[in-house]
Design a protein around this motif. Structure first.
Motif, PDB file in Angstrom:
ATOM      1  N   UNK A  72       0.984  -1.193   0.014  1.00 14.83           N
ATOM      2  CA  UNK A  72      -0.105  -0.219  -0.146  1.00 14.83           C
ATOM      3  C   UNK A  72       0.877   1.279   0.063  1.00 14.83           C
ATOM      4  N   UNK A  73       1.875   1.236   0.658  1.00 11.27           N
ATOM      5  CA  UNK A  73       2.756   2.270   0.901  1.00 11.27           C
ATOM      6  C   UNK A  73       3.859   2.599  -0.481  1.00 11.27           C
ATOM      7  N   UNK A  74       3.918   1.348  -1.061  1.00  8.23           N
ATOM      8  CA  UNK A  74       4.386   1.603  -2.476  1.00  8.23           C
ATOM      9  C   UNK A  74       3.572   2.201  -3.448  1.00  8.23           C
ATOM     10  N   UNK A  75       2.386   1.668  -3.629  1.00  8.08           N
ATOM     11  CA  UNK A  75       1.249   2.302  -4.548  1.00  8.08           C
ATOM     12  C   UNK A  75       1.164   3.784  -4.154  1.00  8.08           C
ATOM     13  N   UNK A  76       0.976   4.109  -3.131  1.00  9.63           N
ATOM     14  CA  UNK A  76       0.865   5.577  -2.731  1.00  9.63           C
ATOM     15  C   UNK A  76       1.924   6.503  -3.034  1.00  9.63           C
ATOM     16  N   UNK A  77       3.281   5.742  -2.850  1.00 14.25           N
ATOM     17  CA  UNK A  77       4.532   6.597  -3.181  1.00 14.25           C
ATOM     18  C   UNK A  77       4.594   6.857  -4.709  1.00 14.25           C
ATOM     19  N   UNK A  78       4.240   5.630  -5.447  1.00 13.56           N
ATOM     20  CA  UNK A  78       4.316   5.706  -6.971  1.00 13.56           C
ATOM     21  C   UNK A  78       3.310   6.732  -7.218  1.00 13.56           C
ATOM     22  N   UNK A  79       2.122   7.029  -6.621  1.00 17.70           N
ATOM     23  CA  UNK A  79       1.035   7.829  -7.026  1.00 17.70           C
ATOM     24  C   UNK A  79       1.608   9.231  -6.761  1.00 17.70           C
ATOM     25  N   UNK A  80       2.339   9.329  -5.684  1.00 18.58           N
ATOM     26  CA  UNK A  80       3.083  10.836  -5.492  1.00 18.58           C
ATOM     27  C   UNK A  80       4.056  11.096  -6.681  1.00 18.58           C
ATOM     28  N   UNK A  81       4.774  10.209  -6.984  1.00 18.64           N
ATOM     29  CA  UNK A  81       5.868  10.241  -8.049  1.00 18.64           C
ATOM     30  C   UNK A  81       5.104  10.587  -9.356  1.00 18.64           C
ATOM     31  N   UNK A  82       3.965   9.883  -9.678  1.00 19.74           N
ATOM     32  CA  UNK A  82       3.017  10.309 -10.946  1.00 19.74           C
ATOM     33  C   UNK A  82       2.684  11.641 -10.800  1.00 19.74           C
ATOM     34  N   UNK A  83       2.114  11.951  -9.540  1.00 27.77           N
ATOM     35  CA  UNK A  83       1.717  13.457  -9.440  1.00 27.77           C
ATOM     36  C   UNK A  83       2.789  14.387  -9.763  1.00 27.77           C
ATOM     37  N   UNK A  84       3.986  14.242  -9.242  1.00 28.30           N
ATOM     38  CA  UNK A  84       4.936  14.975  -9.475  1.00 28.30           C
ATOM     39  C   UNK A  84       5.457  15.433 -10.993  1.00 28.30           C
ATOM     40  N   UNK A  85       5.441  13.925 -11.592  1.00 28.01           N
ATOM     41  CA  UNK A  85       5.742  13.860 -13.255  1.00 28.01           C
ATOM     42  C   UNK A  85       4.632  14.736 -13.971  1.00 28.01           C
ATOM     43  N   UNK A  86       3.421  14.393 -13.467  1.00 30.33           N
ATOM     44  CA  UNK A  86       2.321  15.207 -14.116  1.00 30.33           C
ATOM     45  C   UNK A  86       2.546  16.506 -14.190  1.00 30.33           C
TER      46      UNK A  86
END
Length: 158
Positions: A72-86
């Motif tokens: 769950x932490x991995x998915x949320x951290x990847x989500x944060x990374x996508x936000x920054x890239x977006x």
């Protein structure tokens, strides 16, 4: 073509150059607004999920599914990374579209003053459109990762 027609064409070209310049200025404002609104929304969703999950874990005696919690932490951290890239893509898109509008403005000004210079602004417009699509895909990815992390977290705590 008489002098009156020539003057009207020149005035119209100058007005078009001014209109394009105004569009360039507006696009710069939009890029700032998009970055602010988007970062607050998607960043908050994924970041708050991490904080909420950490708070929950800190208040329970045992975690039922530690592996699921880790994912769950991995998915949320990847989500944060996508936000920054977006939002990097949003910035690139607005900068490219602003440059395209500026090129159109310069070309209209060149036409009005009959300098004969042409400006290649189509590549900037294409780059801007591409960055918009990439940014949207990343934003959708951030939302999907948030949803995935949420379901995995739910599995970890139930």
């Amino acid at each position: 073509m008489n002098k009156s027609d020539d003057r009207i064409i020149t005035e119209l070209a100058l007005k078009e150059a001014d209109r394009r310049w105004d569009e360039t200025s507006e696009r710069l404002k939009y890029s700032v607004e998009y970055a602010q609104a988007g970062l607050k929304g998607l960043f908050f969703a994924n970041g708050a999920a991490i904080v909420g999950l950490l708070t929950f874990v800190g208040n329970v005696k045992t975690v039922i599914e530690p592996v699921a919690l880790w994912w769950a932490f991995v998915w949320f951290c990847l989500g944060l990374s996508c936000v920054i890239a977006a939002y990097l893509a949003a910035y690139v898109s607005q900068e490219s579209l602003m440059n395209a509008a500026f090129g159109e403005s310069r070309e209209a000004d060149s036409h009005a003053h009959r300098t004969g210079r042409n400006y290649d602004y189509k590549r900037d417009a294409q780059n801007g459109d591409r960055a918009v699509r990439i940014g949207l895909a990343l934003a959708i990815g951030a939302l999907a990762l948030f949803m995935t992390g949420s379901f995995v977290a739910l599995d970890a705590i139930t």
